[in-house]
Each structure stands twice: as structure tokens, then as C-alpha cells.
Design a protein around this motif. Structure first.
Motif, PDB file in Angstrom:
ATOM      1  N   ARG A  16       3.029  17.187  -5.052  1.00  6.62           N
ATOM      2  CA  ARG A  16       1.723  17.176  -4.381  1.00  6.62           C
ATOM      3  C   ARG A  16       1.796  17.853  -3.016  1.00  6.62           C
ATOM      4  O   ARG A  16       2.769  17.701  -2.274  1.00  6.62           O
ATOM      5  CB  ARG A  16       1.239  15.735  -4.211  1.00  6.62           C
ATOM      6  CG  ARG A  16       0.928  15.043  -5.530  1.00  6.62           C
ATOM      7  CD  ARG A  16       0.671  13.579  -5.312  1.00  6.62           C
ATOM      8  NE  ARG A  16       1.823  12.943  -4.680  1.00  6.62           N
ATOM      9  CZ  ARG A  16       1.788  11.750  -4.123  1.00  6.62           C
ATOM     10  NH1 ARG A  16       0.657  11.076  -4.091  1.00  6.62           N
ATOM     11  NH2 ARG A  16       2.873  11.233  -3.590  1.00  6.62           N
ATOM     12  N   ILE A  17       0.742  18.586  -2.718  1.00  4.93           N
ATOM     13  CA  ILE A  17       0.605  19.193  -1.396  1.00  4.93           C
ATOM     14  C   ILE A  17      -0.768  18.829  -0.857  1.00  4.93           C
ATOM     15  O   ILE A  17      -1.676  18.464  -1.605  1.00  4.93           O
ATOM     16  CB  ILE A  17       0.776  20.727  -1.436  1.00  4.93           C
ATOM     17  CG1 ILE A  17      -0.287  21.358  -2.333  1.00  4.93           C
ATOM     18  CG2 ILE A  17       2.168  21.098  -1.910  1.00  4.93           C
ATOM     19  CD1 ILE A  17      -0.272  22.885  -2.322  1.00  4.93           C
ATOM     20  N   GLY A  18      -0.923  18.919   0.451  1.00  8.90           N
ATOM     21  CA  GLY A  18      -2.197  18.561   1.062  1.00  8.90           C
ATOM     22  C   GLY A  18      -2.242  17.093   1.427  1.00  8.90           C
ATOM     23  O   GLY A  18      -1.235  16.386   1.454  1.00  8.90           O
ATOM     24  N   ASP A  19      -3.465  16.613   1.724  1.00  3.25           N
ATOM     25  CA  ASP A  19      -3.662  15.244   2.189  1.00  3.25           C
ATOM     26  C   ASP A  19      -2.762  14.997   3.409  1.00  3.25           C
ATOM     27  O   ASP A  19      -2.491  15.904   4.192  1.00  3.25           O
ATOM     28  CB  ASP A  19      -3.376  14.228   1.076  1.00  3.25           C
ATOM     29  CG  ASP A  19      -4.343  14.396  -0.102  1.00  3.25           C
ATOM     30  OD1 ASP A  19      -5.470  14.851   0.145  1.00  3.25           O
ATOM     31  OD2 ASP A  19      -3.958  14.085  -1.228  1.00  3.25           O
ATOM     32  N   ALA A  20      -2.248  13.789   3.549  1.00  4.68           N
ATOM     33  CA  ALA A  20      -1.430  13.471   4.716  1.00  4.68           C
ATOM     34  C   ALA A  20      -0.053  14.120   4.636  1.00  4.68           C
ATOM     35  O   ALA A  20       0.618  14.304   5.649  1.00  4.68           O
ATOM     36  CB  ALA A  20      -1.282  11.954   4.851  1.00  4.68           C
ATOM     37  N   ARG A  21       0.363  14.495   3.416  1.00  8.05           N
ATOM     38  CA  ARG A  21       1.727  15.009   3.252  1.00  8.05           C
ATOM     39  C   ARG A  21       1.827  16.486   3.605  1.00  8.05           C
ATOM     40  O   ARG A  21       2.913  16.983   3.845  1.00  8.05           O
ATOM     41  CB  ARG A  21       2.174  14.792   1.812  1.00  8.05           C
ATOM     42  CG  ARG A  21       2.258  13.318   1.425  1.00  8.05           C
ATOM     43  CD  ARG A  21       2.455  13.166  -0.074  1.00  8.05           C
ATOM     44  NE  ARG A  21       2.509  11.768  -0.472  1.00  8.05           N
ATOM     45  CZ  ARG A  21       1.446  11.013  -0.666  1.00  8.05           C
ATOM     46  NH1 ARG A  21       0.245  11.523  -0.499  1.00  8.05           N
ATOM     47  NH2 ARG A  21       1.570   9.752  -1.011  1.00  8.05           N
ATOM     48  N   GLU A  27       0.868  -1.176   0.000  1.00  5.66           N
ATOM     49  CA  GLU A  27       0.000   0.000   0.000  1.00  5.66           C
ATOM     50  C   GLU A  27       0.906   1.228   0.000  1.00  5.66           C
ATOM     51  O   GLU A  27       2.128   1.113   0.092  1.00  5.66           O
ATOM     52  CB  GLU A  27      -0.902   0.015   1.233  1.00  5.66           C
ATOM     53  CG  GLU A  27      -0.120  -0.007   2.528  1.00  5.66           C
ATOM     54  CD  GLU A  27      -1.020  -0.090   3.746  1.00  5.66           C
ATOM     55  OE1 GLU A  27      -0.540   0.256   4.835  1.00  5.66           O
ATOM     56  OE2 GLU A  27      -2.171  -0.486   3.605  1.00  5.66           O
ATOM     57  N   GLY A  28       0.303   2.384  -0.125  1.00 10.68           N
ATOM     58  CA  GLY A  28       1.100   3.599  -0.177  1.00 10.68           C
ATOM     59  C   GLY A  28       1.850   3.840   1.121  1.00 10.68           C
ATOM     60  O   GLY A  28       1.233   4.181   2.138  1.00 10.68           O
ATOM     61  N   PRO A  29       3.174   3.668   1.174  1.00  9.70           N
ATOM     62  CA  PRO A  29       3.920   3.902   2.401  1.00  9.70           C
ATOM     63  C   PRO A  29       4.052   5.392   2.673  1.00  9.70           C
ATOM     64  O   PRO A  29       3.884   6.214   1.781  1.00  9.70           O
ATOM     65  CB  PRO A  29       5.286   3.272   2.102  1.00  9.70           C
ATOM     66  CG  PRO A  29       5.427   3.392   0.625  1.00  9.70           C
ATOM     67  CD  PRO A  29       4.037   3.250   0.064  1.00  9.70           C
ATOM     68  N   SER A  30       4.365   5.731   3.898  1.00  8.88           N
ATOM     69  CA  SER A  30       4.582   7.120   4.275  1.00  8.88           C
ATOM     70  C   SER A  30       6.074   7.411   4.181  1.00  8.88           C
ATOM     71  O   SER A  30       6.871   6.861   4.935  1.00  8.88           O
ATOM     72  CB  SER A  30       4.079   7.382   5.696  1.00  8.88           C
ATOM     73  OG  SER A  30       4.337   8.706   6.082  1.00  8.88           O
ATOM     74  N   PHE A  31       6.458   8.263   3.220  1.00 10.14           N
ATOM     75  CA  PHE A  31       7.861   8.575   3.010  1.00 10.14           C
ATOM     76  C   PHE A  31       8.257   9.781   3.845  1.00 10.14           C
ATOM     77  O   PHE A  31       7.550  10.778   3.895  1.00 10.14           O
ATOM     78  CB  PHE A  31       8.129   8.858   1.531  1.00 10.14           C
ATOM     79  CG  PHE A  31       7.963   7.657   0.641  1.00 10.14           C
ATOM     80  CD1 PHE A  31       8.921   6.653   0.645  1.00 10.14           C
ATOM     81  CD2 PHE A  31       6.857   7.523  -0.174  1.00 10.14           C
ATOM     82  CE1 PHE A  31       8.787   5.540  -0.170  1.00 10.14           C
ATOM     83  CE2 PHE A  31       6.709   6.420  -0.999  1.00 10.14           C
ATOM     84  CZ  PHE A  31       7.674   5.417  -0.985  1.00 10.14           C
ATOM     85  N   SER A  32       9.405   9.686   4.489  1.00  8.80           N
ATOM     86  CA  SER A  32       9.896  10.802   5.283  1.00  8.80           C
ATOM     87  C   SER A  32      10.388  11.917   4.369  1.00  8.80           C
ATOM     88  O   SER A  32      10.660  11.706   3.184  1.00  8.80           O
ATOM     89  CB  SER A  32      11.047  10.344   6.184  1.00  8.80           C
ATOM     90  OG  SER A  32      12.178   9.989   5.391  1.00  8.80           O
ATOM     91  N   ALA A  33      10.511  13.121   4.948  1.00  6.10           N
ATOM     92  CA  ALA A  33      11.019  14.251   4.170  1.00  6.10           C
ATOM     93  C   ALA A  33      12.424  13.965   3.667  1.00  6.10           C
ATOM     94  O   ALA A  33      12.788  14.336   2.542  1.00  6.10           O
ATOM     95  CB  ALA A  33      10.991  15.515   5.021  1.00  6.10           C
TER      96      ALA A  33
END
Length: 427
Positions: free
Chosen positions: A122-127, A89-95
Motif C-alpha cells: 500500500r502507498i498513500g494515506d498516512a504511510r 486499533e491500527g498501530p503505526s509501524f515504523s519502516a
């Protein structure tokens, strides 16, 4: 569009060392020496006519061209295909990870010849704004090597849900985003989305770069009408849906885009994930949907400026992307029937114009943004451009040397493609 060359936002100066490119072949067939200084072409003369007081670069056997540019990258999602597949699934990538991948992807494309890149972020959502800050940090780390511009891409801009996106879009521009964009097709109110983007662009004096599939003629007509006359310029891409419309409908749409002064950035490798219906830019392409390309010849005949980009780079929407402008040009020549010079112009002259950058020629006074490829003509460059020397702001910033070996039991013969020659790129 600006008439003067862009100044590096990170304060990186043009290189002041004099460089003489010796024995380079130009597209018109001449063989010349070219002197570079202060980030520009200082002089072009016959071989041996220019004194060498600085660095000498031997370009014997190389074709010297204006450097290409990348008008449609996705640096924040680049090089994620394996990680996304492994996670399921879409992982959460660190900055830090986004910055590392954005830097790596930009350097990869620089090595192919693109000295200026425009990346949708992309901006918004969880990022939120984390991805934008990471890409801007990558831009700063690349000072003097390549010019990277970020396009802020909000998910929603209308209704209650879009209020945060609109505020974030303004914040992204204040942070350093050089353009505003997004995908109106994915907003419940596409016309309202476009209006919001154009308003923010007018407030901050920045260009607009929007994603659209272009398969809704009425929506495209409204978009063209709204974009017409915007001084900073409006770019649309990839517009692959135009190729699925009836010929007469697509022709009317092309005329409307030309009248509005809109530039179309096509993606010869296929549509990017940014316009996949019902998904985001990390989603895989829809099963059974063959990706196409905007009808380039139709658009050009209508007077639309057409540039070409690489799009997604090794994410789920294009897990085998190369990020090579010459591959894009090759595909335009082989699939869309453009002449080699026209195809290369789409990734160089037209791409730079779409990004608001000054034109490039191998003539005195022009910016020293150049690409040398081993070969004798543009057709050969698009076919076998393995060895390359990239020049940004008047200095060599990347070199690639390709050697092919043919071996038998008694001998090994080393040839540098596309013709026999030295394997070194020494100065």
C-alpha cells in the motif's frame, strides 16, 4: 510476457558452483541425477551417469519439482495480527518494522518453496511511500535467496482526492515497484481508477495486478474490456465473488476474461483483506460473511489462466495464514476438484507465468528453480510435504527436515515422513 529469465534487480549473480542432485524422483516416475550450473539445469541423466565435480546433494526418497512461486502476498502487513489486536486499533509501524516483517515473511515462504514472490504494498494515506521503501529494502537484503517484486497499491486515483495517489503511484514505480495495482472497487470511480492504473503501466512498461471481488458482472466486463490487449499483462484476484453469481452470469464473465487474456489469481484460503468493503487491508473480515474462492473449474474451462496464491499472512484478515504454496495446491485439489498435477501447476507454472517469469522444467537449459519434497508422487507431496529442499539460481537456499517420534516406555522409533528413511539432509 518476457521469454528470457528475469535478471536480479539487485545485481545478485547466479551461483557458479556445480551442484549434482543425485537419485531424485521426477513426477513422471523416473529416477535421475540432475546437474546444475550457472543458475540453470545443465544435464539430466540416469542415476550415476553424471560426474560429480562440485557439491553433491542426495535426493534419494525425494520428488523433484519446478519450484512454486507466490503471486499474491502482502509483505507490508504480514505478521501484524497480534500487534494490531494488542493496540486495539491500527498501530503505526515504523519502516524498520515493515522491513523486518517483510523479510521474515519472505523467508518463511521461501522455506516452503516459493523462490519468487509478488507482494502488494500500500502507498498513500498516512504511510505515503514508507512501506514501499521498506519492502524494497527487504528485497535488497534478500539478494540471492529469493526474488521479491513489489506491486504499488494506491487507495484512491480519481477526483481531487486521487491526485496525490496518482503522483505517488508514478513515484513508486520510479523507486523500483515492479508492477502497479490496487482495488478499483474501493474508488468512487472504479472505471477511472482502472484507466489511471493502465495509463501508468503503459508509461513505464510494467504489468498490472488488481484486486477485485468480481461480484459485479458489469464492472468486471468493463475491466476486462479495458485490460484486453495490454502487452505487459493484467492479473486480477481473488475474484471470489464470481462464485456467488448465477452460473450463466459467471460463465459469461469467464468468457470475457479469457478473451481479454486476463489471468486470475485465486486464494484458496479465502479472500484477502484488500477487497473488504469499507475497510483496509488490516481490517478484520466482516462478521457473518463466509469467504469463498473463485470458481476455478469454470474459469479453466473458459480458457482463463488460473494461478493460486496465499494472500494475507497472519494479519487481521487472515491471522492463521501459512504462506505455503503446497497448502494452496492441496486446497485446490481437495475443494475445487483439480487433479494433483493441475493444482500444483496453479502454484508453479501458472503462478510464474502470471508474474512474467520463465517456465521451469527439470530439463537441460531451464532455470534451476526447484523444490525437492520427500515422497514419491505429487499427490503425496500435497498431502505430507514436510521435508523440503529449496533450490534458487542453482544452489540450495533452504532445507526443512521433519521427524516424527512414536514413543512407548521401552522404545522410541524415529520416522521421517512420509516414509521411513534417514532424518538427515546431508550432501
Amino acid at each position: 510476457m518476457p521469454d528470457s529469465p528475469p535478471q536480479p534487480s539487485d545485481g545478485a549473480p547466479a551461483d557458479t558452483t556445480t551442484v549434482v542432485l543425485c537419485g531424485a524422483r521426477l513426477a513422471d516416475g523416473r529416477t535421475v541425477d540432475v546437474r546444475l550450473g550457472a543458475g540453470r539445469v545443465e544435464a539430466v541423466g540416469t542415476v550415476g551417469s553424471l560426474p560429480v565435480h562440485g557439491t553433491r546433494v542426495d535426493l534419494t526418497g525425494y520428488l523433484l519439482l519446478p519450484a512454486p512461486a507466490e503471486p499474491h502476498a502482502h509483505a507490508d502487513t504480514a505478521l501484524t495480527a497480534l500487534a494490531v489486536r494488542a493496540a486495539g486499533e491500527g498501530p503505526s509501524f515504523s519502516a524498520e518494522d515493515v522491513q523486518r516483517r517483510a523479510t521474515e515473511a519472505t523467508l518463511l515462504q521461501l522455506g516452503h518453496g516459493a523462490t519468487a514472490l509478488r507482494s502488494h504494498v500500500r502507498i498513500g494515506d498516512a504511510r505515503q511511500l514508507g512501506g514501499m521503501e521498506a519492502v524494497l529494502q527487504a528485497r535488497r537484503s534478500l539478494r540471492g535467496l529469493a526474488d521479491l517484486t513489489a506491486v504499488a497499491v494506491p487507495r484512491l486515483l480519481t477526483g481531487v482526492a486521487g491526485a496525490d495517489g496518482l503522483a505517488m503511484l508514478r513515484d513508486a514505480v520510479k523507486m523500483g515497484a515492479g508492477a502497479v495495482g490496487g482495488c478499483p472497487d474501493l474508488d468512487p470511480d472504479p472505471a477511472g481508477y482502472v484507466e489511471a492504473v493502465l495509463n501508468v503501466a503503459a508509461e513505464h512498461g510494467c504489468p498490472v495486478d488488481l484486486h477485485t471481488e468480481g461480484d459485479d458482472p458489469a464492472r468486471l466486463a468493463r475491466l476486462a474490456a479495458m485490460a484486453g490487449g495490454i502487452r505487459q499483462g493484467v492479473t486480477l484476484g481473488p475474484c471470489a465473488g464470481l462464485g456467488r453469481l448465477p452460473a450463466e452470469v459467471a460463465a459469461r464473465a469467464a468468457d470475457q476474461l479469457a478473451a481479454a487474456g486476463v489471468t486470475v489469481v485465486c486464494l484458496p484460503q479465502g479472500a484477502c483483506g484488500g477487497v473488504e468493503r469499507g475497510g483496509d487491508q488490516e481490517s478484520a473480515p466482516r462478521p457473518g460473511v463466509e469467504r469463498g474462492i473463485a470458481p476455478v473449474r469454470l474459469l479453466l474451462s473458459a480458457g482463463v489462466r488460473v494461478a493460486a496464491g496465499s494472500g494475507a499472512l497472519r494479519d487481521l484478515s487472515n491471522p492463521v495464514g501459512r504462506g505455503d504454496p503446497l497448502e494452496s495446491a492441496y486446497l485446490l485439489a481437495s475443494r475445487s476438484g483439480l487433479r494433483a498435477e493441475e493444482a500444483y501447476g496453479a502454484v508453479s507454472t501458472a503462478a510464474r507465468a502470471a508474474m512474467g517469469l520463465p517456465g521451469i522444467r527439470v530439463e537441460a537449459g531451464f532455470p534451476a528453480e526447484l523444490l525437492a519434497v520427500r515422497g514419491e508422487d505429487v499427490e503425496g507431496a500435497l498431502s505430507l510435504a514436510y521435508s523440503r529442499i529449496v533450490i534458487h539460481r542453482g544452489r540450495v537456499v533452504a532445507r526443512t527436515s521433519a521427524v516424527r517420534e512414536y514413543c512407548d516406555s521401552a522404545t522410541a522409533v524415529a520416522l521421517e515422513l512420509p516414509r521411513q528413511g534417514r532424518s538427515d539432509l546431508g550432501t
